[in-house]
Design a protein around this motif. Structure first.
Motif, PDB file in Angstrom:
ATOM      1  N   MET A   1       0.850  -1.191   0.000  1.00  0.00           N
ATOM      2  CA  MET A   1       0.000   0.000   0.000  1.00  0.00           C
ATOM      3  C   MET A   1       0.882   1.235   0.000  1.00  0.00           C
ATOM      4  O   MET A   1       1.980   1.210   0.552  1.00  0.00           O
ATOM      5  CB  MET A   1      -0.885   0.009   1.252  1.00  0.00           C
ATOM      6  CG  MET A   1      -1.935  -1.086   1.247  1.00  0.00           C
ATOM      7  SD  MET A   1      -3.207  -0.896  -0.012  1.00  0.00           S
ATOM      8  CE  MET A   1      -2.704  -2.125  -1.220  1.00  0.00           C
ATOM      9  N   GLU A  85      10.325  -6.942  10.223  1.00  0.00           N
ATOM     10  CA  GLU A  85       9.869  -5.602   9.838  1.00  0.00           C
ATOM     11  C   GLU A  85       9.020  -5.004  10.951  1.00  0.00           C
ATOM     12  O   GLU A  85       8.802  -3.790  11.014  1.00  0.00           O
ATOM     13  CB  GLU A  85       9.075  -5.692   8.529  1.00  0.00           C
ATOM     14  CG  GLU A  85       8.828  -4.351   7.866  1.00  0.00           C
ATOM     15  CD  GLU A  85       8.466  -4.501   6.396  1.00  0.00           C
ATOM     16  OE1 GLU A  85       9.074  -5.345   5.708  1.00  0.00           O
ATOM     17  OE2 GLU A  85       7.572  -3.772   5.935  1.00  0.00           O
ATOM     18  N   HIS A  86       8.568  -5.885  11.858  1.00  0.00           N
ATOM     19  CA  HIS A  86       7.797  -5.451  13.023  1.00  0.00           C
ATOM     20  C   HIS A  86       8.546  -4.364  13.793  1.00  0.00           C
ATOM     21  O   HIS A  86       7.919  -3.546  14.467  1.00  0.00           O
ATOM     22  CB  HIS A  86       7.524  -6.641  13.948  1.00  0.00           C
ATOM     23  CG  HIS A  86       6.987  -7.850  13.234  1.00  0.00           C
ATOM     24  ND1 HIS A  86       7.741  -8.571  12.327  1.00  0.00           N
ATOM     25  CD2 HIS A  86       5.779  -8.455  13.284  1.00  0.00           C
ATOM     26  CE1 HIS A  86       7.007  -9.574  11.862  1.00  0.00           C
ATOM     27  NE2 HIS A  86       5.814  -9.527  12.418  1.00  0.00           N
ATOM     28  N   TRP A  89       7.668  -1.260  12.067  1.00  0.00           N
ATOM     29  CA  TRP A  89       6.239  -1.014  12.324  1.00  0.00           C
ATOM     30  C   TRP A  89       6.028  -0.481  13.739  1.00  0.00           C
ATOM     31  O   TRP A  89       5.224   0.427  13.949  1.00  0.00           O
ATOM     32  CB  TRP A  89       5.416  -2.310  12.163  1.00  0.00           C
ATOM     33  CG  TRP A  89       5.442  -2.893  10.780  1.00  0.00           C
ATOM     34  CD1 TRP A  89       5.780  -2.245   9.628  1.00  0.00           C
ATOM     35  CD2 TRP A  89       5.121  -4.242  10.406  1.00  0.00           C
ATOM     36  NE1 TRP A  89       5.692  -3.114   8.559  1.00  0.00           N
ATOM     37  CE2 TRP A  89       5.290  -4.339   9.009  1.00  0.00           C
ATOM     38  CE3 TRP A  89       4.716  -5.377  11.126  1.00  0.00           C
ATOM     39  CZ2 TRP A  89       5.065  -5.520   8.312  1.00  0.00           C
ATOM     40  CZ3 TRP A  89       4.496  -6.552  10.430  1.00  0.00           C
ATOM     41  CH2 TRP A  89       4.660  -6.633   9.035  1.00  0.00           C
ATOM     42  N   ASN A 111      13.875  -1.878   5.727  1.00  0.00           N
ATOM     43  CA  ASN A 111      12.513  -2.007   6.260  1.00  0.00           C
ATOM     44  C   ASN A 111      11.953  -0.645   6.642  1.00  0.00           C
ATOM     45  O   ASN A 111      10.780  -0.358   6.409  1.00  0.00           O
ATOM     46  CB  ASN A 111      12.500  -2.914   7.490  1.00  0.00           C
ATOM     47  CG  ASN A 111      12.660  -4.378   7.133  1.00  0.00           C
ATOM     48  OD1 ASN A 111      12.413  -4.790   6.002  1.00  0.00           O
ATOM     49  ND2 ASN A 111      13.086  -5.174   8.099  1.00  0.00           N
ATOM     50  N   ASN A 114      10.917   1.272   3.618  1.00  0.00           N
ATOM     51  CA  ASN A 114       9.711   0.704   3.003  1.00  0.00           C
ATOM     52  C   ASN A 114       8.444   1.052   3.772  1.00  0.00           C
ATOM     53  O   ASN A 114       7.346   0.738   3.331  1.00  0.00           O
ATOM     54  CB  ASN A 114       9.827  -0.821   2.888  1.00  0.00           C
ATOM     55  CG  ASN A 114      10.706  -1.229   1.721  1.00  0.00           C
ATOM     56  OD1 ASN A 114      10.881  -0.453   0.783  1.00  0.00           O
ATOM     57  ND2 ASN A 114      11.265  -2.419   1.782  1.00  0.00           N
ATOM     58  N   ASN A 115       8.606   1.671   4.947  1.00  0.00           N
ATOM     59  CA  ASN A 115       7.445   2.013   5.763  1.00  0.00           C
ATOM     60  C   ASN A 115       7.331   3.504   6.055  1.00  0.00           C
ATOM     61  O   ASN A 115       6.610   3.907   6.961  1.00  0.00           O
ATOM     62  CB  ASN A 115       7.488   1.220   7.069  1.00  0.00           C
ATOM     63  CG  ASN A 115       7.119  -0.234   6.836  1.00  0.00           C
ATOM     64  OD1 ASN A 115       5.951  -0.581   6.739  1.00  0.00           O
ATOM     65  ND2 ASN A 115       8.121  -1.087   6.681  1.00  0.00           N
ATOM     66  N   ASP A 177       5.439   3.074  -3.198  1.00  0.00           N
ATOM     67  CA  ASP A 177       6.179   1.938  -2.652  1.00  0.00           C
ATOM     68  C   ASP A 177       6.728   1.063  -3.776  1.00  0.00           C
ATOM     69  O   ASP A 177       6.357   1.204  -4.942  1.00  0.00           O
ATOM     70  CB  ASP A 177       5.367   1.171  -1.607  1.00  0.00           C
ATOM     71  CG  ASP A 177       4.265   0.313  -2.186  1.00  0.00           C
ATOM     72  OD1 ASP A 177       4.186   0.220  -3.423  1.00  0.00           O
ATOM     73  OD2 ASP A 177       3.507  -0.263  -1.406  1.00  0.00           O
TER      74      ASP A 177
ATOM     75  N   ARG B  49      -4.339  -5.533  -2.642  1.00  0.00           N
ATOM     76  CA  ARG B  49      -4.058  -5.031  -3.980  1.00  0.00           C
ATOM     77  C   ARG B  49      -4.754  -5.866  -5.064  1.00  0.00           C
ATOM     78  O   ARG B  49      -4.609  -5.577  -6.257  1.00  0.00           O
ATOM     79  CB  ARG B  49      -2.546  -5.081  -4.263  1.00  0.00           C
ATOM     80  CG  ARG B  49      -1.725  -4.092  -3.481  1.00  0.00           C
ATOM     81  CD  ARG B  49      -0.244  -4.374  -3.735  1.00  0.00           C
ATOM     82  NE  ARG B  49       0.579  -3.875  -2.635  1.00  0.00           N
ATOM     83  CZ  ARG B  49       1.243  -2.731  -2.664  1.00  0.00           C
ATOM     84  NH1 ARG B  49       1.205  -1.961  -3.711  1.00  0.00           N
ATOM     85  NH2 ARG B  49       1.970  -2.357  -1.627  1.00  0.00           N
ATOM     86  N   THR B 148       8.983  -7.958   5.637  1.00  0.00           N
ATOM     87  CA  THR B 148       7.684  -8.423   5.156  1.00  0.00           C
ATOM     88  C   THR B 148       7.216  -7.696   3.897  1.00  0.00           C
ATOM     89  O   THR B 148       6.601  -8.297   3.019  1.00  0.00           O
ATOM     90  CB  THR B 148       6.648  -8.312   6.289  1.00  0.00           C
ATOM     91  OG1 THR B 148       7.060  -9.188   7.344  1.00  0.00           O
ATOM     92  CG2 THR B 148       5.264  -8.706   5.835  1.00  0.00           C
TER      93      THR B 148
END
Lengths: 196, 468
Positions: A1, A85-86, A89, A111, A114-115, A177, B49, B148
């Motif tokens: 997303m 990746e937590h 997050w 990571n 990417n966030n 992204d 998606r 992830t």
């Protein structure tokens, strides 16, 4: 997303002056059992933040009212260890938008980007200066400008430049992204596969 | 004339679909491993998606991180763990991804089953949402852990975007002394170059001591590459590699095997290729190692002392002292003879058949010390079956130990295998971070041989005392 756009932020910062902060400290493995991406901020730095009876441990910077803001300042070699990746997050969910250190572990850095969490790498001298600025005034503010690639210590006016991969910079500025981009390469990927 | 290149360059460049100017490479992935912990959010993303999995047959799934190591035939007791394992099953079913679930004869730790099934093959690019994916580099692969978001990219497109790392070569020349294993090489390297020494790099291990390692040893060494901060580590394939792979379930067969061998034999670094950084170490300088702190770089020979804080740069002392305080140690302490409470043998670092063999041969005819709780956890169902077949199980049980069922277990303590707060565990796993093996647990990383010696004596012990 799509990720949230990042352009410029001015904020105070929370100093975690510890080296080699590994992702097991950022979020311990026992909190990785969720199947959705929510609520990880509650367990950020869980075992440094809370004792066995879940009482806040005084002295840990996240528990100190005098520290707040969207910027986390960490010691050298931040984010080492597990690829979870937590960790990114949890930091983002807690409310951090920027992590500053003199050295980042590779997977964590990827990571974070990417966030929409911006890793800002500075020299160890600059890192000491930033910690000192917070020592002097716990609500000292900093301005992070992604377009200019600058991190400014507002009190002294000192401007620190930082590096970011130009592709990643574009992604953050526009909230793109990588998957969107990869999907646009469908044809090239199919051609590559047919040559295998 | 073509330029000389490294093995890493050959594989990376050969898998680059597109290079973005001043940006990352779009890298094609040959093999993707997934497990229950880092995949569910990736599948959710795909579904949001409206995407399907691009190449289900290039992904392989198994539950490992979260599962119990006892009574695996029963329903998983922990509701959250059960939910994650169920979700993996559901996702694999919906997307036609091969899954070796709990109780399947091929289930196990993802980095143990990939190689033992022959899914991992020389020259491949391999990723998994787990930092120890570097293990597969032992076969001459570019293999590394991902987050992830990247798992989602690979599921959706079979590609990933990565900046190309720099190249490092670490040569170990000479012959290892008796009682010194691949795990000791790994801990020695990290103690020398630190946990950030490899950051930004991909390592190629070379030299006569590396060539002399078995595939299991090579996997142990490459597995720990990430603990030096490196993206991964690889070793050029050779006869040892080919012998290991021959006749494995998914290895090429007959004519295809011959063709594959011819192709794999070309996978090596050109003689005059250059690296961004090079190290040379000597095998005879390496002792059986053990860690005393809270990162894998804080290690020393088992006969050594904990370095004095005063010997470190001033800026490093606060973190160092905090670490020793957590461990309940003082600088200057001698490690040998310190009492311990737990021994864990297993994990993707040291849960293979050779590790169980080493452990079993060492303890044969001896008895577990009374003060020790020991968890011996095979890396996979196949390792478990082989341990039974070879009679290792009987040796292990006769010495007062029990063999549990396969999984990641106490390496990261996501299941019930947690070391209690304040207790000392000599562990063959890969990380001694604070709380890694349970809140407050104190981990000392070591080889299966050191772990065996400690389990017998109940304290930190040099295995060479028993070998002579």
């Amino acid at each position: 997303m799509p990720i949230e756009k990042f352009i410029k932020i001015q904020s105070s910062a929370v100093p975690v002056q510890i080296e080699n902060v590994d992702t097991d400290q950022i979020i311990p493995a026992r909190f990785l059992k969720a199947v959705e991406r929510k609520g990880f901020g509650d367990n950020l730095f869980r075992d440094w933040r809370y004792d066995k009876s879940n009482n806040p441990i005084s002295g840990f910077p996240l528990n100190e009212i005098k520290y707040s803001g969207q910027i986390l300042i960490g010691g050298k070699n931040f984010g080492s260890g597990s690829s979870r990746e937590h960790a990114a997050w949890a930091l983002y969910d807690y409310g951090f938008k920027i992590v500053v250190s003199s050295f980042f572990a590779d997977i964590f850095k990827g990571n974070a980007l990417n966030n929409g969490l911006l890793p800002v790498q500075v020299t160890s001298d600059e890192l000491s200066e930033i910690f000192e600025a917070i020592d002097t005034d716990t609500q000292a503010t900093f301005t992070v400008d992604l377009v200019q690639q600058t991190f400014t210590i507002d009190a002294s006016g000192k401007v620190i430049g930082f590096e970011i991969n130009p592709y990643k910079k574009e992604c953050l500025l526009h909230g793109y992204d990588d998957i969107d981009y990869l999907l646009s390469l469908k044809k090239e990927i199919a051609i590559f596969e047919s040559k295998e | 004339m073509s330029q000389s290149t490294t093995l890493f360059d050959k594989i990376w460049d050969g898998h680059t679909v597109k290079s973005i100017k001043n940006g990352p490479s779009v890298l094609y992935i040959d093999r993707h491993y997934i497990h229950e912990v880092t995949s569910p959010v990736a599948f959710l993303g795909l579904e949001k998606r409206g995407l399907s999995v691009a190449n289900p047959q290039k992904t392989t799934a198994t539950p490992d991180h979260n599962i119990p190591t006892q009574d695996q035939h029963l329903t998983i007791q922990d509701a959250l763990s059960r939910n994650q394992v169920d979700r993996l099953m559901k996702n694999c079913k919906n997307h036609n991804i091969p899954l070796y679930g709990l109780n399947h004869k091929w289930q196990g730790i993802v980095h143990v089953i990939g190689p033992e099934l022959g899914l991992t093959q020389p020259g491949m690019t391999i990723v998994c949402g787990d930092s120890h994916t570097s293990t597969h580099g032992a076969f001459g692969c570019v293999a590394f852990g991902i987050g992830t978001s990247e798992v989602e990219m690979v599921l959706g497109t079979q590609c990933i975007m990565q900046p190309k790392p720099k190249k490092m070569r670490i040569k170990i020349d000479g012959v290892l002394s008796k009682g010194v294993t691949a795990k000791d090489i790994a801990l020695y390297i990290i103690s020398q170059i630190s946990t950030s020494g490899g950051t930004g790099h991909f390592i190629e291990y070379a030299g006569s001591a590396i060539e002399g390692l078995t595939m299991e040893g090579r996997m142990t060494l490459c597995n720990m590459s990430i603990e030096s901060g490196a993206r991964g580590g690889l070793i050029a394939p050779d006869q040892t590699t080919f012998e290991y792979l021959k006749n494995r379930e998914f290895s090429p067969k007959d004519q295809k095997w011959e063709e594959a061998m011819a192709k794999w034999a070309l996978l090596k670094t050109d003689e005059d290729a250059s690296f961004d950084k090079e190290y040379l170490f000597y095998a005879q300088d390496i002792e059986p190692m053990i860690t005393f702190g809270t990162n894998p770089g804080m290690g020393t020979g088992v006969t050594g002392h904990i370095p004095l804080a005063a010997s470190l740069a001033e800026g490093e002392r606060v973190t160092y002292e905090k670490s020793l305080q957590y461990m309940g140690f003082s600088d200057g302490d001698k490690l040998q003879g310190k009492s311990i409470d737990y021994v864990f043998v297993g994990s993707c670092t040291n849960g293979r058949i050779e590790d169980l063999r080493e452990f079993a041969h060492f303890i044969k005819g001896k008895k577990k010390a009374d003060n020790i709780t020991a968890w011996i956890v095979p890396g996979s169902k196949q390792v478990e079956a082989q341990a039974q077949e070879e009679g290792l199980l009987e040796i292990i049980e006769a010495a007062g130990f029990e063999l549990r069922q396969p999984g990641c277990s106490a390496c990261l303590a996501m299941n019930d295998d947690k070391i209690p707060a304040g207790k000392y565990a000599v562990s063959t796993s890969n990380r001694n971070f604070e709380g890694r093996q349970g809140p407050g647990a104190r981990t000392l990383l070591a080889s299966p041989l050191v772990a065996a010696a400690c389990a017998i004596s109940g304290k930190i012990t040099d295995p060479r005392e028993y070998l002579n």
